[in-house]
Enzyme design. Structure first.
Site, mmCIF file in Angstrom:
data_model
loop_
_atom_site.group_PDB
_atom_site.id
_atom_site.type_symbol
_atom_site.label_atom_id
_atom_site.label_comp_id
_atom_site.label_asym_id
_atom_site.label_seq_id
_atom_site.Cartn_x
_atom_site.Cartn_y
_atom_site.Cartn_z
ATOM 1 N N HIS A 1 0.867 -1.188 0.000
ATOM 2 C CA HIS A 1 0.000 0.000 0.000
ATOM 3 C C HIS A 1 0.894 1.226 0.000
ATOM 4 C CE1 HIS A 1 1.016 -0.327 4.225
ATOM 5 N NE2 HIS A 1 0.329 0.750 4.550
ATOM 6 N N ASP B 1 5.573 5.277 4.789
ATOM 7 C CA ASP B 1 6.649 4.489 5.404
ATOM 8 C C ASP B 1 6.992 3.251 4.580
ATOM 9 O OD1 ASP B 1 4.006 3.857 6.415
ATOM 10 O OD2 ASP B 1 4.912 2.480 7.861
HETATM 11 ZN ZN LIG Z 1 -0.024 1.522 6.551
HETATM 12 ZN ZN LIG Z 2 3.102 1.046 7.904
#
Ligand SMILES: [Zn+2]
Ligand SMILES: [Zn+2]
Length: 291
Positions: free
Chosen positions: A62, A66
């Site tokens: 996704h 991060d």
């Molecule tokens: Zn996430």
């Molecule tokens: Zn994450």
């Protein structure tokens, strides 16, 4: 022959000196799949002995930053090195929605460097080979190695408000590795993990820290991550032999805190092998001796 699973990063958005951003490298022979590319992935791959040109594909779970902040470095570095290796553009496997535009913008951000290098040493601008797929409600094959020995299935997970989020199941001749990506404990990953040898799952100490985070933003953040106790219960139900915890929330900073992650998974009833992840932890699949 063995398949290895190496954690290239076990961290989260808050910086930690010992934990790169999320990433998992699954290798079988000369097939190397990198799942997510968080902060410092290129460095961790180098430590693991893998250069960007050796990757067979980059799979994205996704687009939370991060998990993708090192995509730029990975793709660009492969391009810069391509005149030496000639492996060509990096295949990128991701949900069709937001990912293609994200990758395009990442590449466009280096326009100045691209122009300079194309004038001097590069044959053309950096590209990727997009393997974009529709968000699958049930497991669906999304990639297969040219040698046909390694296949990857994806299924949607439960990371709302992020709708376009998936976990991956990598099947090699040695066994099956499932990587959850970011998700609450969910039936989709339970189903994807049936018969798996190793389940690499994100872990959040939601139950243990419920009182401490009550009324804070962390309470909301924890609601879309995988509670360690519920994860233990799910792993027991599925019967997976080896559970590897990563994306540790909050990042443990002492042996005692590491032990708490395992204790909570045990509270959930899981009796199999537990590895609380650290960067460059490597696990072997298909070798009775384990590692
Ligand atoms: Zn996430
Ligand atoms: Zn994450």
């Amino acid at each position: 022959m063995t398949t290895t699973v190496t954690l290239t990063g076990t961290g989260v958005p808050f910086p930690s000196p010992d934990r790169a951003g999320p990433g998992v490298l699954v290798s079988h022979s000369d097939v190397h799949l990198q799942i997510d590319a968080g902060r410092s992935t290129v460095m961790r791959l180098a430590q693991a002995g893998i250069s960007p040109h050796q990757l067979s594909a980059l799979l994205l779970t996704h687009l939370h930053s991060d998990h993708v902040s090192d995509v730029a470095d990975l793709v660009h570095t492969r391009w810069v090195q391509d005149h030496m290796h000639g492996t060509g553009p990096l295949p990128v496997v991701a949900v069709a929605g937001h990912a293609p535009g994200f990758v395009r913008r990442v590449l466009a951000a280096n326009e100045f460097d691209v122009n300079v290098r194309v004038q001097h040493v590069q044959d053309g601008p950096p590209e990727v080979i997009g393997h974009w797929f529709d968000l699958p409600d049930v497991p669906a094959e999304v990639w297969r190695s040219p040698c046909d020995r390694v296949g990857v299935e994806a299924v949607r997970v439960r990371h709302e408000p992020v709708e376009q989020a998936v976990g991956y199941r990598v099947t090699t001749p040695d066994g099956v590795v499932v990587v959850s990506g970011d998700t609450r404990v969910c039936d989709e990953i339970a189903a994807l993990s049936a018969g798996a040898d190793v389940l690499v799952h994100e872990a959040c100490r939601s139950s243990a820290l419920a009182e401490a985070v009550k009324g804070t933003r962390f309470e909301t953040i924890f609601s879309y991550h995988a509670d360690t106790v519920a994860l233990g219960a799910m792993a027991r139900r599925v019967g997976v032999p080896h559970l590897v915890l990563t994306h540790l929330i909050p990042a443990p900073t002492s042996p005692e805190q590491v032990a708490e992650f395992e204790d909570e998974v045990r509270q959930g009833g899981f009796e199999g092998r537990v590895s609380v992840g650290h960067d460059l932890l490597s696990v072997t699949v298909g070798d009775a001796a384990g590692a």
